[in-house]
Design an enzyme around this catalytic site. Structure first.
Site, PDB file in Angstrom:
ATOM      1  N   SER A   1      -2.316  -3.997   1.469  1.00  0.00           N
ATOM      2  CA  SER A   1      -2.469  -2.935   2.405  1.00  0.00           C
ATOM      3  C   SER A   1      -3.563  -2.983   2.606  1.00  0.00           C
ATOM      4  CB  SER A   1      -2.955  -1.447   1.119  1.00  0.00           C
ATOM      5  OG  SER A   1      -2.930  -0.311   1.397  1.00  0.00           O
TER       6      SER A   1
ATOM      7  N   ASP B   1       7.034   3.946  -0.243  1.00  0.00           N
ATOM      8  CA  ASP B   1       5.489   3.684   0.498  1.00  0.00           C
ATOM      9  C   ASP B   1       6.664   3.516   2.200  1.00  0.00           C
ATOM     10  OD1 ASP B   1       3.102   2.558   1.835  1.00  0.00           O
ATOM     11  OD2 ASP B   1       3.987   0.342   1.058  1.00  0.00           O
TER      12      ASP B   1
ATOM     13  N   HIS C   1       4.416   2.183  -3.200  1.00  0.00           N
ATOM     14  CA  HIS C   1       3.509   1.081  -3.335  1.00  0.00           C
ATOM     15  C   HIS C   1       1.826   0.804  -3.742  1.00  0.00           C
ATOM     16  CE1 HIS C   1      -0.063   0.001   0.815  1.00  0.00           C
ATOM     17  NE2 HIS C   1      -0.576   0.838  -0.761  1.00  0.00           N
TER      18      HIS C   1
END
Length: 323
Positions: free
Chosen positions: A158, A253, A283
């Site tokens: 991320s 996500d 995610h």
């Protein structure tokens, strides 16, 4: 209707039943505490590794490193410099130690996990500056750390994957030491958040579009900064010349579409890419291995691909030295 992995569905349902508040509904410090507590509950026990050591001084103010060696050997190990996720606002080497230990074992390497300064107290460019200092420190002290300075990869999840992509671009252009590989888990590469599925992909998930927007606001309170490629690396004029990459994306996500587009562009511009898309995962699932069983297999595969790249790099260097 989008498919949802049964483990993801069970985790989301349990969180809703328990009344877990979305991260964006808390102040940053409370969100950090809740995030760390949740990771402890949702992760399996830490896998045994050869050694773990912390370096808290001498890098840069607010920056520390966790050195995790997966193999007990006197030989210098290849190294993965890893940046944790958490929207530049949450997370630490502690919250992501499970991921890093798994990669150290799967790739038979040394994983160095970086604690960088967090937003909103330290907005952009603090995290980028800290990532640069961490990379320079690791390369300069490669002998002391017993790692192979010719086999350093960059990775993260991320927000951490965002920092890894920025370092890879800086390395290609000669501003920092160059890396040999990129390990990018659900990367955020465009903080303008303009992907067509950004608002809809993660409806009902624990990390939603609203969560990502909150993170982006913490890291870049000035929206104009989001047009800087060091914030949104997908805006770099060229991706050619970058090292090979492993890019993981998820269907549930907000960042899934931009990650897939980034992987496709890397390939189009000549980068060797392993792109793994899992349509029914959400995610952050790699850090939830106690609840989501697929996490361990994906980490093992990513570690294998990383070790394969190091094997090819070593063979190429040996050939060059014999010519």
């Amino acid at each position: 209707m989008r498919p949802v992995n049964p483990d993801v569905r069970a985790m989301v349902d349990a969180a809703l039943k328990a009344g877990v508040r979305p991260l964006q509904d808390s102040d940053p410090q409370t969100a950090r505490e809740n995030y760390l507590a949740a990771r402890r509950l949702d992760q399996p026990p830490l896998a045994p590794v050869a050694s773990v050591m912390d370096i808290n001084d001498g890098i840069a103010p607010g920056v520390s490193l966790k050195i995790i060696r997966g193999v007990d050997t006197a030989e210098p190990l290849p190294c993965l410099l890893y940046f944790h996720g958490g929207g530049w606002t949450l997370g630490s080497s502690q919250s992501h130690e499970g991921i890093c230990r798994s990669l150290a074992l799967a790739a038979r390497c040394c994983v160095i996990s970086v604690d960088y300064r967090l937003a909103p107290e330290n907005p952009f460019p603090a995290a980028v500056d800290d990532a640069i200092q961490a990379l320079r420190y690791v390369v300069y002290h490669a002998g002391d750390l017993n790692i192979d300075r010719t086999s350093i990869a960059l990775g993260g999840d991320s927000a951490g994957a965002n920092l890894a992509t920025v370092l890879a671009l800086l390395g290609r252009d000669g501003h920092v030491p160059e890396a040999v590989y990129q390990l990018l888990f659900y990367p955020q590469v465009d903080l303008r958040m303009t992907a067509s599925t950004f608002d809809t992909a993660a409806e009902g998930m624990l990390v939603s579009a609203a969560t990502i927007r909150w993170f982006v606001d913490q890291y870049t309170p000035n929206p104009a900064a989001r047009d800087d490629w060091r914030v949104s690396p997908s805006l770099a004029s060229s991706l050619s010349g970058l090292p090979p990459a492993f890019v993981l994306t998820c269907g549930l996500d907000p960042l899934g579409e931009e990650g897939r587009q980034y992987a496709a562009r890397l390939e189009e511009e000549g980068c060797a890419v392993t792109a793994l898309h899992i349509s029914d995962q959400a995610h952050g699932f790699l850090n939830l291995g106690g609840a989501i069983k697929a996490a361990s297999g994906v980490l093992a595969y990513a570690g294998f691909m990383l070790s394969e790249e190091w094997r090819h790099t070593k063979n190429r260097l040996m050939q060059e030295n014999t010519q």
